[in-house]
Design a protein around this motif. Sequence first.
Motif, short mmCIF file in Angstrom:
data_model
loop_
_atom_site.label_atom_id
_atom_site.label_comp_id
_atom_site.label_asym_id
_atom_site.label_seq_id
_atom_site.Cartn_x
_atom_site.Cartn_y
_atom_site.Cartn_z
N ARG A 1 -7.91 4.20 42.72
CA ARG A 1 -6.46 3.73 42.74
C ARG A 1 -5.60 4.89 42.25
NH1 ARG A 1 -3.80 -1.55 40.02
NH2 ARG A 1 -1.67 -0.81 39.96
N PHE A 2 -4.64 5.31 43.00
CA PHE A 2 -3.86 6.57 42.83
C PHE A 2 -2.34 6.21 42.84
CE2 PHE A 2 -7.62 8.12 44.83
CZ PHE A 2 -8.00 9.20 44.13
N GLY A 3 -1.46 6.83 41.94
CA GLY A 3 -0.17 6.79 41.91
C GLY A 3 0.74 7.07 43.01
N THR A 4 1.79 7.17 43.23
CA THR A 4 2.62 7.51 44.42
C THR A 4 3.22 8.79 44.11
OG1 THR A 4 4.72 5.92 43.84
CG2 THR A 4 2.81 5.20 45.61
N ILE A 5 3.23 9.34 43.00
CA ILE A 5 3.84 10.65 42.88
C ILE A 5 3.29 11.79 43.39
CG2 ILE A 5 5.08 10.02 40.84
CD1 ILE A 5 2.95 11.56 38.94
#
Length: 114
Positions: free
Chosen positions: A38-42
């Motif tokens: 899972r990765f963030g969107t920044i």
Amino acid sequence: MICAAVERCAGIDVGKTFLAVCVMTGPLDGEARTRKRRFGTIVAELESLRDWLKQEGVTHVVMESTASYWKPVFNVLETDFRVYLANRQEVKNRKGHKPTTKTAGGWRICCATR
């Protein structure tokens, strides 16, 4: 439509605050190895995603998104991978695949090409 077989692909379910990513690797005539992250969107997170996909040797990426959240992801990945945007309605109605978004939605496309 003719389906191509891809030995190293990734599926990304793009959301507003995070990306669910599934990478499938392995020989076409054998069992695929699956990894999920899972990765963030920044931007820093998107660059981290790109680096991880490169490290895994991914060549093709399929994204599924309900809104325009896919655009920054595409911009970061397009120079290093063949990137495809899947139409959510077509993917979810695909015969033989679960209608759930709990895992990376693009895994459906990766599975279909195996």
